[in-house]
Motif scaffolding. Structure first.
Motif, PDB file in Angstrom:
ATOM      1  N   LYS B  12      27.645 -13.794  26.136  1.00 50.61           N
ATOM      2  CA  LYS B  12      28.877 -14.590  25.994  1.00 50.61           C
ATOM      3  C   LYS B  12      28.745 -15.604  24.855  1.00 50.61           C
ATOM      4  O   LYS B  12      29.676 -15.836  24.091  1.00 50.61           O
ATOM      5  CB  LYS B  12      29.166 -15.333  27.310  1.00 50.61           C
ATOM      6  N   LYS B  13      27.532 -16.201  24.778  1.00 51.37           N
ATOM      7  CA  LYS B  13      27.280 -17.216  23.745  1.00 51.37           C
ATOM      8  C   LYS B  13      27.371 -16.571  22.353  1.00 51.37           C
ATOM      9  O   LYS B  13      28.008 -17.102  21.440  1.00 51.37           O
ATOM     10  CB  LYS B  13      25.876 -17.797  23.950  1.00 51.37           C
ATOM     11  N   LYS B  16      30.928 -15.567  21.516  1.00 48.41           N
ATOM     12  CA  LYS B  16      31.729 -16.741  21.144  1.00 48.41           C
ATOM     13  C   LYS B  16      31.477 -17.097  19.671  1.00 48.41           C
ATOM     14  O   LYS B  16      32.407 -17.393  18.922  1.00 48.41           O
ATOM     15  CB  LYS B  16      31.342 -17.924  22.045  1.00 48.41           C
TER      16      LYS B  16
END
Lengths: 55, 422
Positions: B12-13, B16
């Motif tokens: 997810k990081k 993003k």
């Protein structure tokens, strides 16, 4: 004619707006600008010489 | 947390960060890929034809050169919210400002003529007359710019950047020897020893990597896109990826001509495309399409660089986010620059060789000045604050700038006096 007048007044306004350089004129900045002037002067001389010899 | 949770959060990081990059990406990619303009393609094609794969190592050295110069414009634009022309006027006064603006206008216009020469030559290979090419290009570019949104313009420009990668499949189609590329290309060497011809070609490669319009274009583009200080790191990444792509494309062009045209005399990329067509029709066609795309990309950026600079100084509305009614002079100057440059290749007997020579010479008067201003502006702590150059950045950028100035000056002088270094 009116457009020319407007253009001239615009140039004058720009010259006034940017009349004084905002960057701090330290020794380094002064030296760089002086070297740049000499560099461009020599380059322009070379171009003029080339232009004359070509003609 | 178990293994899959950690993996999920890491993903997810990263995702993003990727999404953030995709939002900010643009100015760096466009300017760097547009750097491979019609003149650039000719230089790389000539490099490959003359020296095969031997100068690939030199092209790789141009990645940090291009990156270090261009990333400074990202910081300057994001911090000051001003284009390069306005920054020069404000910081160094009207004299240097007018010098830069008028010089930029000349260099841009002359370079634009060379882009049109490249585009008309490329499409003439497919039997399209020059006047049709010029009308099509002016119409296409006007439509792209007149849409009234920076984002749309940028996405279309990125589409043309994608087409610039056409040289990569072309290189695979010529079946080059990978061992030869690695053996000859990656080990620094000077084929045939250091001589004038090699020196001229090395200088030409540097000259096409850093051009004055690029500094003005990227800074104005960063401002028009609205990048902030917080976006600087992504903007720098964008510039780095762009500089890698531009050199990778250049290397693939060298591989194409180095494989099929090694030893052939190449004066321009259109000649290379015609010669390639005799050996491999598709590779020749790819070369011609790539040349047209390169000229188009160069023209898109160069004409905008001038219009942005004029708008900044004359106080006209000068954003791609404005409609024609809101920024008439911005669009008029864009269209006039484009149309007048497009007409030149159509004039019978136009001095195109002289124009190409002039581009090299006039660029030499602007590039050193623009680079010196760039470094001085990046050292103005009052304006740049924490984004001013660090001592390490200064050392690297000063070395690069001095090298570019010396080599581009020699390049310009040798263009003026061809027999001087013989």
């Amino acid at each position: 004619m009116r457009m020319l007048k407007q253009f001239r007044s615009k140039i004058r306004e720009i010259n006034q707006r940017y009349g004084k350089p905002k960057i701090e004129m330290s020794k380094g900045v002064k030296f760089s600008l002086a070297v740049l002037r000499i560099y461009l002067f020599v380059l322009v001389l070379l171009m003029i010489y080339k232009f004359i010899t070509v003609l | 947390m178990d293994f899959f949770s950690v993996l999920y959060f890491r993903f997810k990081k990263v995702w993003k960060a990727v999404r953030l990059y995709l939002v900010i990406a643009g100015p760096g990619l466009v300017v760097m890929i547009a750097d491979n303009d019609a003149g650039g393609i000719t230089t790389y094609a000539a490099t490959g034809a003359k020296y095969g794969y031997h100068l690939i190592w030199f092209l790789l050295l141009l990645i940090p050169v291009a990156y270090y110069v261009q990333e400074m414009t990202v910081r300057l634009g994001a911090v000051t919210k001003r284009g390069h022309a306005e920054a020069i006027f404000e910081s160094f006064g009207a004299f240097w400002g007018w010098f830069s603006l008028i010089d930029l206008m000349f260099v841009d216009w002359l370079t634009l003529v060379t882009e049109f020469v490249g585009m008309t030559a490329a499409l003439s290979i497919f039997g399209i007359p020059a006047w049709i090419t010029v009308i099509l290009v002016v119409l296409l570019m006007s439509i792209i710019v007149l849409n009234g949104r920076y984002w749309t313009w940028e996405k279309i420009a990125l589409g043309f950047c994608l087409l610039n990668l056409i040289y990569i499949p072309a290189a695979f189609m010529v079946n080059p020897s990978v061992s030869s590329i690695l053996g000859q290309g990656l080990i620094p060497n000077l084929p045939g020893g250091f001589n004038n011809e090699l020196f001229f070609l090395l200088m030409a490669n540097i000259g096409t990597t850093i051009a004055p319009w690029m500094l003005f274009f990227q800074q104005s583009s960063v401002v028009d896109k609205g990048l902030q200080e917080k976006d600087i790191n992504m903007g720098k990444l964008d510039t780095l990826i762009g500089s890698i792509i531009t050199v990778v494309v250049a290397i693939f062009i060298v591989i194409v001509t180095g494989t099929l045209l090694n030893g052939a005399p190449i004066d321009d990329a259109a000649t290379a495309a015609r010669m390639l067509m005799k050996t491999n029709h598709y590779v020749g066609a790819f070369m011609a399409i790539g040349l047209f795309d390169a000229g188009l990309l160069g023209a898109i950026c160069i004409s905008l660089a001038s219009s942005w600079a004029f708008g900044e100084i004359f106080g006209w509305a000068h954003s791609l986010n404005t409609k024609v009614k809101e920024a008439p002079w911005f669009y008029i100057s864009f269209f006039l620059t484009l149309a007048t440059a497009g007409v030149v290749p159509l004039i019978p007997g136009a001095p195109l060789v002289l124009i190409t020579l002039f581009v090299q010479v006039v660029a030499v008067t602007l590039l050193p000045a623009a680079l010196v201003f760039l470094i001085l502006l990046l050292n103005d702590k009052k304006t740049m604050g924490e984004y001013a150059n660090t001592p390490l950045q200064n050392t690297v950028s000063v070395i690069i700038v001095v090298l570019i100035i010396v080599l581009s000056t020699l390049y310009g002088v040798s263009a003026l006096f061809p027999n001087l270094f013989q």
